[in-house]
Scaffold this active site. Sequence first.
Site, short mmCIF file in Angstrom:
data_model
loop_
_atom_site.label_atom_id
_atom_site.label_comp_id
_atom_site.label_asym_id
_atom_site.label_seq_id
_atom_site.Cartn_x
_atom_site.Cartn_y
_atom_site.Cartn_z
CG ASP A 209 4.83 46.92 19.70
OD1 ASP A 209 4.13 46.34 20.53
OD2 ASP A 209 5.37 46.35 18.75
CG HIS B 220 2.86 47.12 10.66
ND1 HIS B 220 2.42 46.16 9.78
CD2 HIS B 220 2.79 46.58 11.88
CE1 HIS B 220 2.08 45.09 10.47
NE2 HIS B 220 2.29 45.30 11.74
CG HIS C 151 7.35 40.29 15.82
ND1 HIS C 151 6.13 40.88 15.64
CD2 HIS C 151 7.10 38.94 15.78
CE1 HIS C 151 5.19 39.95 15.49
NE2 HIS C 151 5.76 38.76 15.58
#
Length: 421
Positions: free
Chosen positions: A357, A301, A262
């Site tokens: 990210d 994802h 995460h």
Amino acid sequence: MAESITITDNRTGESAEIPIVNGGVESSEWRKLLPGIWFSDPGIATTAATSSAITYLDGENGVLRYRGYPIEQLAEQSTFLEVAYLLVHGELPNTAQLDGWTDDITHHTYIHENFRKRVFDAFHYDAHPMGLLTSGVAGLSTFYPEAKDIEDPDNRRAQIVRLIAKMPTLAAAAFRFSKGLPFVYPDNELDYPSNFLHMMFQVGDTYEIDPALHRAMQILFILHADHEQNCSTTAARVVGSAHADPYSSIAAACAALYGPRHGGANEAVLKMLADIGSYDRVDDFIASVKAGEGRLMGFGHRVYKNYDPRARIIKGAAHDVFAVTGKNPLLDIALKLEEAALSDEYFISRKLYPNVDFYSGLIYQSLGFPTEIFTVLFAIGRTPGWLSHWDEMLEQSSRIARPRQLYIGADERTYVPITDR
Ligand code: CMC
């Protein structure tokens, strides 16, 4: 004709027709027809645990909107505090409302002296800032016992303001503690990102920030501000559904965010890029990922099966930052990794694209943030989202979160005394 599904219990021949409402079917109808038969849904991947009016996400088409506003427009035109207001209140503020909200948050930035002197000092000198932040947020509940009155909407709003205000102070305190640097108090004359950077980096003279870097901070906070029912938001909701106070609920969210699957992925991406080390080792690295020897961090994802719109915006913002700071030397490796992955059958067939990210760590590093603070930055940005969902859940008078299981253990057996085993 209204849309519906029909389910049939082949053991009895009984059927039930269930209407499809807002893209979902009510489990209560399922339960009536099939008592004791549970929906097997590992990772809660197919269950809508709530109805929510906060964030719209279409992962197939790469669409993200907060309260109906496209993320691209908010990233380009708004500020983090305005977006926080939008998430919490449901509407963009007018000038007076934004001024009031900003003033309120600015005047709740201080944390109790005991935090610095006793709570943080109790940690080991090299404690990870996410551990400090998570403990710090949980610790706030003991300073604000009135926060337990979660039935009162005004009281909830007061804690929401406090948490959004104090996250940067806690984050900067955690960072400076881990570096052995003296704590810097909030400066109420500064705006939200400037105040955070001041508390992080000021040594001696006033810390000056380039406008392009200031804008990048706003954008990064905005892009992280919410992402509907993600792992950390779900953690906050589960704890909040037991009617724990908001500090305990948000501490649970911080703990979930810490994980490398995460929010911890931004830190893992930088480590991965540094480990790859050079442009010509990218192909070998991709081959090792395909051989199952690790994951391409910052890729993939649960919900996006297309380019994460936040990654696209961050990639653009990165160039504005590098124009001021000079190019991050790891950028070329990241670009080649992206190019290699996006043209490789392994990643194409699994619909694996860069996520938020993948590029954020490169900007953070160029802004001067050490890797171990990256997830803390994510947490500051996500706080209004976590709190909006917590508040919405309590508004909806939801039930306590309590999933079922499919038991696969032993049948009843008789206890054997240890001497006979
Ligand atoms: N690198 C290589 N293979 C991958 C990756 C990756 N990053 N992500 C998924 N896969 C493969 C996985 O091995 C599986 O292959 P197979 O079908 O052959 O077994 C397939 O793709 C589906 O993966 P999954 O694990 O079932 O997907 P998921 O929806 O459960 O997990 C994820 C989503 C984000 C945890 C995962 O993609 C991942 O671990 N990514 C790397 C970590 C990361 O970047 N996380 C940040 C997510 S975005 C920000 C946030 O939410 O905090």
